[in-house]
Design a protein around this motif. Structure first.
Motif, PDB file in Angstrom:
ATOM      1  N   MET A   1       0.822  -1.225   0.000  1.00 50.17           N
ATOM      2  CA  MET A   1       0.000   0.000   0.000  1.00 50.17           C
ATOM      3  C   MET A   1       0.855   1.274   0.000  1.00 50.17           C
ATOM      4  N   PHE A   2       2.128   1.147   0.416  1.00 50.15           N
ATOM      5  CA  PHE A   2       2.985   2.329   0.500  1.00 50.15           C
ATOM      6  C   PHE A   2       3.511   2.747  -0.873  1.00 50.15           C
ATOM      7  N   ASP A   3       3.570   1.775  -1.803  1.00 48.00           N
ATOM      8  CA  ASP A   3       3.945   2.089  -3.175  1.00 48.00           C
ATOM      9  C   ASP A   3       2.769   1.792  -4.104  1.00 48.00           C
ATOM     10  N   TYR A   4       1.577   1.943  -3.562  1.00 50.79           N
ATOM     11  CA  TYR A   4       0.343   1.664  -4.298  1.00 50.79           C
ATOM     12  C   TYR A   4       0.273   2.504  -5.570  1.00 50.79           C
ATOM     13  N   ASN A   5       0.023   1.845  -6.680  1.00 46.10           N
ATOM     14  CA  ASN A   5      -0.098   2.519  -7.970  1.00 46.10           C
ATOM     15  C   ASN A   5      -1.584   2.610  -8.313  1.00 46.10           C
ATOM     16  N   ALA A   6      -2.187   3.726  -7.969  1.00 47.00           N
ATOM     17  CA  ALA A   6      -3.632   3.880  -8.107  1.00 47.00           C
ATOM     18  C   ALA A   6      -4.048   4.029  -9.561  1.00 47.00           C
ATOM     19  N   PRO A   7      -5.120   3.362  -9.968  1.00 47.59           N
ATOM     20  CA  PRO A   7      -5.683   3.600 -11.307  1.00 47.59           C
ATOM     21  C   PRO A   7      -6.029   5.072 -11.475  1.00 47.59           C
ATOM     22  N   SER A   8      -5.916   5.564 -12.684  1.00 48.84           N
ATOM     23  CA  SER A   8      -6.111   6.996 -12.915  1.00 48.84           C
ATOM     24  C   SER A   8      -7.507   7.470 -12.528  1.00 48.84           C
ATOM     25  N   GLN A   9      -8.500   6.592 -12.647  1.00 46.67           N
ATOM     26  CA  GLN A   9      -9.881   6.954 -12.308  1.00 46.67           C
ATOM     27  C   GLN A   9     -10.369   6.174 -11.080  1.00 46.67           C
ATOM     28  N   LEU A  10      -9.468   5.958 -10.145  1.00 45.92           N
ATOM     29  CA  LEU A  10      -9.791   5.215  -8.926  1.00 45.92           C
ATOM     30  C   LEU A  10     -11.017   5.786  -8.215  1.00 45.92           C
ATOM     31  N   LEU A  11     -11.143   7.107  -8.204  1.00 51.49           N
ATOM     32  CA  LEU A  11     -12.199   7.763  -7.427  1.00 51.49           C
ATOM     33  C   LEU A  11     -13.237   8.443  -8.320  1.00 51.49           C
ATOM     34  N   LYS A  12     -13.363   7.974  -9.538  1.00 45.82           N
ATOM     35  CA  LYS A  12     -14.319   8.566 -10.477  1.00 45.82           C
ATOM     36  C   LYS A  12     -15.729   8.550  -9.894  1.00 45.82           C
ATOM     37  N   ASP A  13     -16.406   9.701  -9.960  1.00 54.31           N
ATOM     38  CA  ASP A  13     -17.784   9.889  -9.492  1.00 54.31           C
ATOM     39  C   ASP A  13     -17.920   9.820  -7.975  1.00 54.31           C
ATOM     40  N   LYS A  14     -16.801   9.802  -7.250  1.00 45.98           N
ATOM     41  CA  LYS A  14     -16.868   9.807  -5.791  1.00 45.98           C
ATOM     42  C   LYS A  14     -16.880  11.241  -5.266  1.00 45.98           C
ATOM     43  N   VAL A  15     -17.604  11.437  -4.181  1.00 46.86           N
ATOM     44  CA  VAL A  15     -17.660  12.740  -3.516  1.00 46.86           C
ATOM     45  C   VAL A  15     -16.916  12.609  -2.192  1.00 46.86           C
ATOM     46  N   ILE A  16     -15.869  13.404  -2.026  1.00 48.79           N
ATOM     47  CA  ILE A  16     -14.994  13.270  -0.869  1.00 48.79           C
ATOM     48  C   ILE A  16     -14.794  14.624  -0.199  1.00 48.79           C
ATOM     49  N   LEU A  17     -14.981  14.664   1.108  1.00 43.36           N
ATOM     50  CA  LEU A  17     -14.751  15.890   1.877  1.00 43.36           C
ATOM     51  C   LEU A  17     -13.399  15.803   2.565  1.00 43.36           C
ATOM     52  N   VAL A  18     -12.604  16.864   2.438  1.00 39.95           N
ATOM     53  CA  VAL A  18     -11.284  16.941   3.060  1.00 39.95           C
ATOM     54  C   VAL A  18     -11.248  18.153   3.974  1.00 39.95           C
ATOM     55  N   THR A  19     -10.981  17.924   5.263  1.00 39.42           N
ATOM     56  CA  THR A  19     -10.845  19.057   6.183  1.00 39.42           C
ATOM     57  C   THR A  19      -9.397  19.531   6.186  1.00 39.42           C
ATOM     58  N   ALA A  29      -3.738  16.164  -0.557  1.00 34.83           N
ATOM     59  CA  ALA A  29      -4.717  15.077  -0.640  1.00 34.83           C
ATOM     60  C   ALA A  29      -5.899  15.477  -1.509  1.00 34.83           C
ATOM     61  N   ALA A  30      -6.386  16.705  -1.344  1.00 36.64           N
ATOM     62  CA  ALA A  30      -7.507  17.176  -2.153  1.00 36.64           C
ATOM     63  C   ALA A  30      -7.154  17.171  -3.635  1.00 36.64           C
ATOM     64  N   LEU A  31      -5.970  17.671  -3.966  1.00 44.47           N
ATOM     65  CA  LEU A  31      -5.518  17.688  -5.361  1.00 44.47           C
ATOM     66  C   LEU A  31      -5.349  16.264  -5.900  1.00 44.47           C
ATOM     67  N   THR A  32      -4.840  15.372  -5.058  1.00 43.92           N
ATOM     68  CA  THR A  32      -4.618  13.987  -5.471  1.00 43.92           C
ATOM     69  C   THR A  32      -5.933  13.263  -5.702  1.00 43.92           C
ATOM     70  N   TYR A  33      -6.900  13.467  -4.825  1.00 49.02           N
ATOM     71  CA  TYR A  33      -8.201  12.840  -5.000  1.00 49.02           C
ATOM     72  C   TYR A  33      -8.891  13.366  -6.259  1.00 49.02           C
ATOM     73  N   ALA A  34      -8.787  14.674  -6.491  1.00 48.61           N
ATOM     74  CA  ALA A  34      -9.379  15.255  -7.696  1.00 48.61           C
ATOM     75  C   ALA A  34      -8.705  14.708  -8.948  1.00 48.61           C
ATOM     76  N   GLU A  35      -7.394  14.549  -8.891  1.00 52.60           N
ATOM     77  CA  GLU A  35      -6.637  14.007 -10.029  1.00 52.60           C
ATOM     78  C   GLU A  35      -7.115  12.601 -10.388  1.00 52.60           C
ATOM     79  N   HIS A  36      -7.611  11.879  -9.401  1.00 54.56           N
ATOM     80  CA  HIS A  36      -8.064  10.501  -9.625  1.00 54.56           C
ATOM     81  C   HIS A  36      -9.586  10.409  -9.765  1.00 54.56           C
ATOM     82  N   GLY A  37     -10.203  11.544 -10.124  1.00 54.74           N
ATOM     83  CA  GLY A  37     -11.598  11.519 -10.543  1.00 54.74           C
ATOM     84  C   GLY A  37     -12.637  11.950  -9.542  1.00 54.74           C
ATOM     85  N   ALA A  38     -12.246  12.296  -8.323  1.00 61.31           N
ATOM     86  CA  ALA A  38     -13.225  12.643  -7.291  1.00 61.31           C
ATOM     87  C   ALA A  38     -13.688  14.086  -7.386  1.00 61.31           C
TER      88      ALA A  38
END
Length: 247
Positions: A1-19, A29-38
């Motif tokens: 998990m520390f070198d996890y290679n996430a699919p480009s659309q791992l979070l496509k159509d997901k809604v995620i709140l970051v405080t 984290a917000a930029l990374t989640y958005a980059e992966h479709g969230a």
């Protein structure tokens, strides 16, 4: 998990709140989640910082983010309920919640710790998370697979001298994660709850805690994002109630 290679659309159509999304690990984290479709909901105290993250997401062509300016120190129960109502009306559900916002407080002995500072740290680092969880759980329950991630610390597992309210608050964070994960596993198994300990990372808080440390020797926040992606995406469906070191 520390070198996890996430699919480009791992979070496509997901809604995620970051405080704490306006700076440091929360921003990355917000930029990374958005980059992966969230679609990322940016929550933080400083509107200007949130707008800068929003603009960066838009410039990069990622799904349009949303901004929620909220001072966790002064927010009351009705503020969190209003937030939940807004998210429900705009998105209908919530797929992820990253509890990232924290304050350091004073690096002094607990015997002489300022009571007002202690209460401030606990309000931001603990009480706000409690209220946010309660307000948002109904929206997380509407997700097919929701992930809640708390931010822990090594001093939240073994206290060290002069870490004061911060250490106390991170012990409380670990307890809240364990309570929530075990309770939801029984009645709402579609929600998993875990902790991440970022470790020594180049952030403003780290610099405040260790003013004599060479920041160039520390990893950047982007270096620890594989774990943040792993725990937020579907490849971690079997992981629940864990406190994991990002390094």
């Amino acid at each position: 998990m520390f070198d996890y290679n996430a699919p480009s659309q791992l979070l496509k159509d997901k809604v995620i709140l970051v405080t704490g999304a306006g700076d440091g690990i929360g921003k990355v984290a917000a930029l990374t989640y958005a980059e992966h479709g969230a679609t990322v909901i940016l929550l933080g105290r400083t509107l200007k910082k949130l707008e800068a993250v929003y603009d960066a997401i838009e410039t990069l062509g990622h799904p349009q983010a949303a901004i929620v300016p909220l001072n966790l120190d002064g927010a009351a129960e009705h503020d969190y309920l209003e937030l939940a109502n807004t998210i429900e009306s705009e998105f209908g559900h919530l797929d992820g919640l990253l509890h990232n916002a924290s304050v350091l407080g004073d690096r002094t002995a607990i015997s002489t710790y300022n009571p007002a500072t202690f209460e401030h740290v606990m309000r931001v680092n603990v009480t706000s998370q409690f209220l946010l969880n309660q307000a948002l759980l109904p929206l997380l329950e509407k997700s097919d697979m929701a992930s809640v991630i708390f931010t822990s610390s090594s001093v939240g597992r073994k206290a060290q001298a002069n870490w004061g309210a911060y250490a106390v608050s991170k012990f409380a964070t670990e307890a809240m994660m364990q309570l929530l994960s075990s309770e939801l596993a029984i009645k709402t198994p579609n929600i998993r709850v875990n902790c991440i300990n970022p470790g020594a990372t180049k952030t403003k808080m780290r610099a405040s805690a260790y003013p004599n440390e060479d920041p160039t020797a520390l990893p950047n926040a982007v270096d620890i994002m594989p774990l943040y992606l792993y725990l937020m995406g579907e490849d971690s469906l079997a992981v629940n109630g864990q406190s994991i070191d990002a390094q």
